[in-house]
Design an enzyme around this catalytic site. Sequence first.
Site, PDB file in Angstrom:
ATOM      1  N   PHE A 372      37.954   5.896  49.106  1.00 28.83           N
ATOM      2  CA  PHE A 372      39.167   5.064  49.010  1.00 28.83           C
ATOM      3  C   PHE A 372      40.266   5.788  49.770  1.00 28.83           C
ATOM      4  O   PHE A 372      40.505   6.978  49.526  1.00 28.83           O
ATOM      5  CB  PHE A 372      39.628   4.899  47.554  1.00 28.83           C
ATOM      6  CG  PHE A 372      41.013   4.281  47.443  1.00 28.83           C
ATOM      7  CD1 PHE A 372      41.173   2.926  47.214  1.00 28.83           C
ATOM      8  CD2 PHE A 372      42.167   5.058  47.599  1.00 28.83           C
ATOM      9  CE1 PHE A 372      42.446   2.359  47.141  1.00 28.83           C
ATOM     10  CE2 PHE A 372      43.440   4.491  47.531  1.00 28.83           C
ATOM     11  CZ  PHE A 372      43.580   3.145  47.300  1.00 28.83           C
ATOM     12  N   GLU A 373      40.935   5.083  50.666  1.00 23.12           N
ATOM     13  CA  GLU A 373      42.129   5.636  51.301  1.00 23.12           C
ATOM     14  C   GLU A 373      42.995   4.466  51.719  1.00 23.12           C
ATOM     15  O   GLU A 373      42.486   3.473  52.237  1.00 23.12           O
ATOM     16  CB  GLU A 373      41.791   6.382  52.611  1.00 23.12           C
ATOM     17  CG  GLU A 373      41.051   7.680  52.472  1.00 23.12           C
ATOM     18  CD  GLU A 373      40.707   8.306  53.829  1.00 23.12           C
ATOM     19  OE1 GLU A 373      40.370   7.574  54.787  1.00 23.12           O
ATOM     20  OE2 GLU A 373      40.775   9.532  53.926  1.00 23.12           O
ATOM     21  N   ILE A 374      44.295   4.593  51.492  1.00 24.26           N
ATOM     22  CA  ILE A 374      45.251   3.746  52.199  1.00 24.26           C
ATOM     23  C   ILE A 374      46.092   4.750  52.969  1.00 24.26           C
ATOM     24  O   ILE A 374      46.589   5.715  52.378  1.00 24.26           O
ATOM     25  CB  ILE A 374      46.119   2.911  51.239  1.00 24.26           C
ATOM     26  CG1 ILE A 374      45.236   1.962  50.418  1.00 24.26           C
ATOM     27  CG2 ILE A 374      47.160   2.116  52.031  1.00 24.26           C
ATOM     28  CD1 ILE A 374      45.986   1.162  49.366  1.00 24.26           C
TER      29      ILE A 374
END
Length: 485
Positions: A372-374
């Site tokens: 998960f990465e933003i």
Amino acid sequence: MGDATADSGLDELHSAAPAFIHTVDASTLQLRRAAVALAALGGVAKVEGSTPEKSLPEKSQSSDAHPHQQQHQKEQQHSRGAMAGQQRYLRYIVFALVAIILLFFISSSSSVPSPQWPTTKGDKSQSVVDPNAPAAPATEKESTATTPNPGTQLPPATAKGDRMNATFVTLARNSDVWEIAESIRHVEDRFNRKFNYDWVFLNDDDFNDEFIKVTSALVSGKTKYGKIPKEHWSFPEWIDQDKAAKVRQEMKEKKIIYGDSISYRHMCRYESGFFFRHPLMMDYEWYWRVEPSVKLFCDIEYDTFKFMAENKKKYSFTLSLYEYVETIPTLWDAVKNFTSTYPQHVVEGNSMKWLSDDDGKTYNHCHFWSNFEIGNLNWLRSDAYIDYFTSLDHAGGFFYERWGDAPVHSIAAALMLKKEEIHFFNDIAYYHVPFTHCPTGEQYRLDHKCSCNPKDNFDWNGYSCTARFYEVNGMDKPAGYEKEQ
Ligand SMILES: Nc1nc2c(ncn2[C@@H]2O[C@H](COP(=O)(O)OP(=O)(O)OP(=O)(O)O)[C@@H](O)[C@H]2O)c(=O)[nH]1
Ligand SMILES: *[C@@H]1O[C@H](CO)[C@@H](O)[C@H](O)[C@H]1NC(C)=O
Ligand SMILES: *[C@@H]1O[C@H](CO)[C@@H](O)[C@H](O)[C@H]1NC(C)=O
Ligand SMILES: [Mg+2]
């Protein structure tokens, strides 16, 4: 790869772009659907025949394995069990269909007109995929062969205001299609149906028609499909192949997860240094990375990209933990080489305290979990990050060890961003095998229709680095966290 080569590589990519990029507009989709329908019957036989088992390397059986690895094995076995069940189910469906066809021919001398039968096939391949599809009852009650569930366009985005210059991004193989379909559904249901952001899919191979058809049907925004250029998914010329092969053999013997995999190493290197400069990604400033089989458990009612921009965030996470040491024995040495060569890239007010207990002498192995990465793509495309990646790439640890993109991104964020520029998305409830981030605080979970069990929350577990993130940033832990450990 040196800086100069990196740049000219980009130019080359830009001019070559149209050749290997395939864009599908959400609205052109309906056209494609009809084409598949006739293949439905054959499709059953095919799914049944091929074993859709993930081509994972052998998992460690040793009991002193890293907790990630141990849980991971359990989950994998679990999902294989489920897969066997699915196959059995498919076999029943095939059987039922054969029976139906026979019945159909036998009864065709009677005056029962049954045009419904062929027309149900017109509605996509429901009988293949949906276990509730009325395959057997179809012959008995010919008038209700089709329930009134017509295919529809996705509803328009409801969130007001402008959109950010942002996209989802997924690296995947064609064989990941159903796992990524599941992830897309979660992301769409909890967030993107309100915003309709685009989705970029990247692959080292060509995406096949099925992958494109299925994913473009699920995404509310535009979908784009890119092939990764060979030079971003291969061994750099300075890598000693014999040495790399020997390491893979040793790691295999030590039963290190993915230890003997070449493709996993290319994947980690690609996610570390290249995805953000793929020509399709050059059109965007913000990204949200999504992997196969992830889940979102709570509604997200605001634009997370806008939040990042307005709050001057560049990188974010939902889960953090200690890395499996055997995969990165010399990563920290390589980082120290980089920081002594490029001291100007290390910013003041960074998160070194989150990475190290002794002011940088040693690494404590904390990392943000990068499935998960933003984040901000222009940061990854900055000279600082490119110098960092290039320096690590030359050290060779992607192949001589098994450096993951998670510690590589995390160390970069912790050293080259101000600590306020990294955000913990406590409100994004997230699962990737085997860990869950479930927001602390019952009222929040009720208000946002969360479906995660707070007992599964990993944040306050001793193996998580999130409590340390709170401390380093002088943040108060969420109210009630003691009761939800
Ligand atoms: N195109 C392509 N994508 C890959 C390959 N290997 C992995 N990926 C993708 O890269 C991402 C990370 O791979 P995963 O297999 O999920 O790695 P992981 O998250 O460490 O391990 P899991 O616990 O198995 O999920 C996923 O989005 C995969 O679909 C590959 O060889 N080719
Ligand atoms: C989006 O961001 C990219 C990268 O910064 C930029 O090249 C592009 O022009 C931007 N597009 C819009 C519409 O602002
Ligand atoms: C760091 O630099 C030294 C001196 O150039 C070199 O001997 C060493 O191998 C490097 N370490 C790594 C992990 O790159
Ligand atoms: Mg994964």
